[in-house]
Design an enzyme around this catalytic site. Structure first.
Site, PDB file in Angstrom:
ATOM      1  N   GLY A 427      73.799 -52.872  77.750  1.00 18.27           N
ATOM      2  CA  GLY A 427      71.855 -51.991  77.436  1.00 18.27           C
ATOM      3  C   GLY A 427      71.335 -51.827  75.890  1.00 18.27           C
ATOM      4  N   GLY A 430      64.918 -48.083  73.094  1.00 18.74           N
ATOM      5  CA  GLY A 430      64.461 -47.038  72.214  1.00 18.74           C
ATOM      6  C   GLY A 430      65.398 -46.170  72.016  1.00 18.74           C
ATOM      7  N   LYS A 449      75.089 -43.538  78.502  1.00 15.63           N
ATOM      8  CA  LYS A 449      73.946 -43.484  77.341  1.00 15.63           C
ATOM      9  C   LYS A 449      74.439 -43.220  76.218  1.00 15.63           C
ATOM     10  CE  LYS A 449      69.031 -43.407  77.265  1.00 15.63           C
ATOM     11  NZ  LYS A 449      68.042 -42.693  77.789  1.00 15.63           N
ATOM     12  N   ASP A 546      57.714 -43.886  81.895  1.00 16.16           N
ATOM     13  CA  ASP A 546      58.347 -45.171  81.032  1.00 16.16           C
ATOM     14  C   ASP A 546      58.582 -45.952  82.427  1.00 16.16           C
ATOM     15  OD1 ASP A 546      58.363 -46.801  79.045  1.00 16.16           O
ATOM     16  OD2 ASP A 546      60.649 -46.465  78.806  1.00 16.16           O
TER      17      ASP A 546
END
Length: 756
Positions: A427, A430, A449, A546
């Site tokens: 993935g 932003g 991440k 979000d």
């Protein structure tokens, strides 16, 4: 006489090369160089006894010969043929027929070079042909080598064709143009300007040349064209060839074999088998048609394998000396042996070599230590600036937290991701890139991440959020396993969820699954429960900021997991709202938060309402395929619910199977409409949303609860009345046109506002 001659050759051997190349070609003019005065014979046996071994400057090895009995007679359809006969009239060697001059014969690779004349065509200024000659080449038992030879055409406005008929019919050719005159051609290049070249088909035995005039635009000086076949290694085009090229001949490489059968067939008839040298080897024709074979000397020998004494041992010690400097090379028949010799010189050499080795190893070791020390300092620097000491202090105060929030080293995560191999990327967003990794030693799959940027002013908040997320223990929230602070930007390690995102299953074309209404309701209830937990049960509360379908992960059982807390904010207990930079994804962003910059829990409620509409309709949050007024899913959804009659048309067809599904979908649609109210105070809390969805889910799981009951149905019909819907939904004119021009996929926006 023969022995005296061989003795003379052996005496000359140290002064002369073993094999003399008798074919010298001028690279620029195309004409052969003058033949040497003396043909120097190799040291091995060349011709049969009492047979001539030279013709002029050409060495003639058997199976070739200049007189009958000195060459190999090859059987053909008309009996024994003298294909290997070299006609040596006036010391000029020619192949059988007397018109193909031979310049070189090779035993090693089965090649022979002959000279082939140039075909010419000349024209007047009006383009009419006024002269020239065309030559044809026929080589019968030989074949034109297609790998080395090229059909070459020189001239302007010329198309030359080459045609063959023996064994196979073929026609090929190329065009040579030079609209700019001689000046447009380039020496050394045959690319179609003044000179062109093309390959010949494999296995051809003859060719003839013809010309055609392409147009009359060439320079008046270039009125003649030439075409010929030439060994490409022995010709180099020059622009002067366009003007001066008459009467020349060029070398053509031919392939030859002996016999008319394969090696296996020839070996059965020992009386005619040509490979007579001891231990010589046999190779079938490269053309694979079973028409002939070649012989070679065994490994470590050189010479003529077609003669009984033709192969001689190669002194490998004298030619290449394959042994080490400290060893003595002893030549053996076809091989060699290295003997170690110990001397003072070798001792010195060994000592010097050892000293150099120690120096190199020592220098490398020192360099490695310095590099490692520098790397350790750099990791310590990153660890400090990323808040590592602050996090370590917090972990020391809470043993439970220390077991949950693991501090990974840089090497741990490099090993887990194969040094961040791009094939492991699952993935991009932003805020950074997500890699799939496997942790040692238990082979646990994780998602790692890697952030794009590191804001030093937010380090304390980042550490605080890491601690809070580590304490979150909810089945529908992606578990934070730990982090790495030794890199330039912090790395977060989460549990790995293997069934993609909710967006993949709603909008993806290649997922291959369709969510049923029961699955949609289950997923919605799980998401609502997780967000309600963040708002109410987490300490302190967390606003996700979000909520969207790409941030909802599904496991193999389609259980929902809320992920990506990169934009999340911690809310102090004494604050109902916090002022911050506007940040989120268009289509999901709370319009009240967008205009006021005041972030509240109701901002997540609005985003969840968009997510519910997305589940019901299967439509993206923003779509430029819809009319301008409906590009925002929120506006499009509320408009459809408000009219009442438009409601069924926006429901995904695969969700509707029974009448009870429609009623439940309408109830969830009403809940979504309440979540999408413009004013945050009029929206329900996530706890209320979660409780309502849980109630609907219970009705799906236990349908007998509302069996034969009409009260809920009547209530739903009442709520779907247009006037009631209008009052429930309220005004939606908060400027959806402001999103026009932005992409739907994940548009992140940061707007500076004044802190209150």
């Amino acid at each position: 006489m023969y022995n005296i001659r061989m003795m003379f050759v052996w005496l000359l051997l140290p002064l002369l090369p073993q094999i003399t190349i008798n074919f010298v070609q001028s690279a620029t003019s195309g004409a052969p160089a003058p033949a040497p005065v003396l043909a120097v014979l190799p040291a091995y046996e060349i011709a049969k006894p009492n047979c001539r071994s030279t013709c002029g400057s050409l060495v003639v090895p058997y199976p070739f010969g200049t007189t009958k009995g000195c060459y190999l007679e090859k059987k053909g359809s008309l009996g024994k043929m003298d294909y290997f006969f070299i006609n040596c009239t006036d010391d000029t060697p020619n192949l059988r027929g007397g018109n193909l001059q031979v310049h070189n014969i090779s035993l090693d690779d089965g090649h022979v070079h002959i000279l082939s004349k140039v075909s010419r065509a000349c024209y007047n200024e009006s383009g009419y042909r006024i002269g020239g000659k065309q030559y044809r080449l026929q080589v019968a038992n030989f074949r034109v080598n297609s790998a080395r030879n090229k059909f070459t055409v020189i001239g302007c406005s010329t198309l030359a064709l080459i045609t063959g008929s023996l064994d196979r019919n073929y026609t090929t050719g190329c065009a040579s143009l030079c609209d700019g005159g001689v000046e447009s051609s380039e020496t050394g290049t045959c690319s179609g300007i003044g000179c062109c070249q093309t390959s010949l088909p494999k296995g051809t035995r003859d060719f003839k040349v013809s010309f055609q005039r392409v147009n009359n635009s060439a320079s008046a000086k270039i009125l003649c064209s030439s075409a010929f076949v030439v060994d490409q290694d022995l010709y180099n085009f020059s622009s002067t060839d366009l003007i001066e090229f008459d009467g020349k001949s060029f070398p053509v490489m031919l392939d030859w074999t002996v016999g008319k059968e394969t090696c296996a067939m020839a070996m059965k008839n020992k009386s005619s088998y040509a490979c007579v040298a001891p231990d010589s080897t046999c190779t079938d024709s490269a053309y694979g048609d079973g028409t002939g074979y070649r012989c070679n000397c065994p490994s470590g020998f050189q010479g003529n394998p077609y003669l009984i004494n033709g192969c001689i041992d190669i002194d490998l010690c004298a030619t290449s000396n394959p042994c080490q400097p400290t060893q003595t090379c002893i030549n053996l028949p076809g091989s060699y042996r290295c003997k170690t010799s110990r001397s003072a010189a070798s001792g010195i050499a060994i000592g010097v070599s050892t000293s150099l080795l120690i120096l190199v190893v020592g220098s490398t070791w020192i360099y490695w230590l310095l590099a490692k020390r520098k790397h350790i300092k750099q990791k310590d620097k990153f660890f400090a600036q990323n808040g590592g000491f602050m996090l370590r202090e917090e972990l020391s105060k809470d043993s439970d937290l220390a077991e949950t929030a693991r501090l990974f080293t840089e090497e741990d995560l490099k090993k887990a991701t194969s040094n961040y191999d791009e094939t492991g990327i699952i993935g991009r967003g932003g805020y950074g890139t997500v890699y799939k990794g496997v942790l040692s030693p238990n082979n646990r799959a994780v998602a790692i991440k890697k952030s794009k940027l590191s804001d030093q002013s937010q380090i304390s908040q980042f550490i605080n959020e890491v601690i809070i997320l580590s304490r979150i223990n909810h089945i529908n929230v992606v578990k934070l396993i730990g982090c790495c602070l030794e890199t330039e930007v912090p790395l977060l390690v989460y549990e790995f969820v293997n069934n993609g995102t909710l967006s993949d299953h709603i909008h993806g074309k290649d997922v291959g699954t369709f969510l049923s209404w029961e699955s949609c309701l289950q997923i919605a209830a799980e998401i609502a429960g997780a967000v309600a937990y963040l708002h109410s049960a987490a300490s302190p509360p967390i606003i996700h900021r979000d909520i969207k379908s790409t941030n909802i992960l599904l496991d193999e059982n389609f259980m929902a997991k809320v992920a990506d807390f990169g934009a999340s904010k911690v809310v102090p207990r004494d604050h109902a709202e916090i002022a911050t930079l506007v940040q989120g994804t268009f289509g999901y962003m709370d319009p009240e938060y967008f205009h006021s910059s005041e972030l509240t829990e109701k901002s997540d409620v609005y985003s969840f309402g968009v997510l519910l509409a997305e589940l019901i309709t299967g439509e993206p949050a923003v779509s430029f395929d819809r009319p301008e007024k409906d590009r925002s899913l929120a506006a499009y959804f509320i408009s459809s619910v408000r009219t009442g009659n438009g409601m069924p048309s926006i429901i995904q067809k695969n969700l509707v199977h029974e009448e009870k599904n429609i009623q439940q979908i309408k109830q969830v649609a009403m809940l979504a409409a309440r979540c999408l109210k413009v004013t945050g105070d009029k929206r329900p809390s996530m706890k209320e949303v979660a409780m309502e969805l849980e109630g609907l889910k219970t009705m799906v799981e236990h349908p007998w609860v509302d069996k034969d009951s009409t009260s809920d149905h009547n209530e739903t019909e009442y709520l779907l009345n247009e006037s009631v819907l209008s009052d429930a939904i309220g005004s939606t004119s908060f400027g959806f046109s402001s999103i026009v021009g932005f992409d739907n996929t994940s548009i992140e926006m940061t707007r500076k506002v004044q802190f209150r």
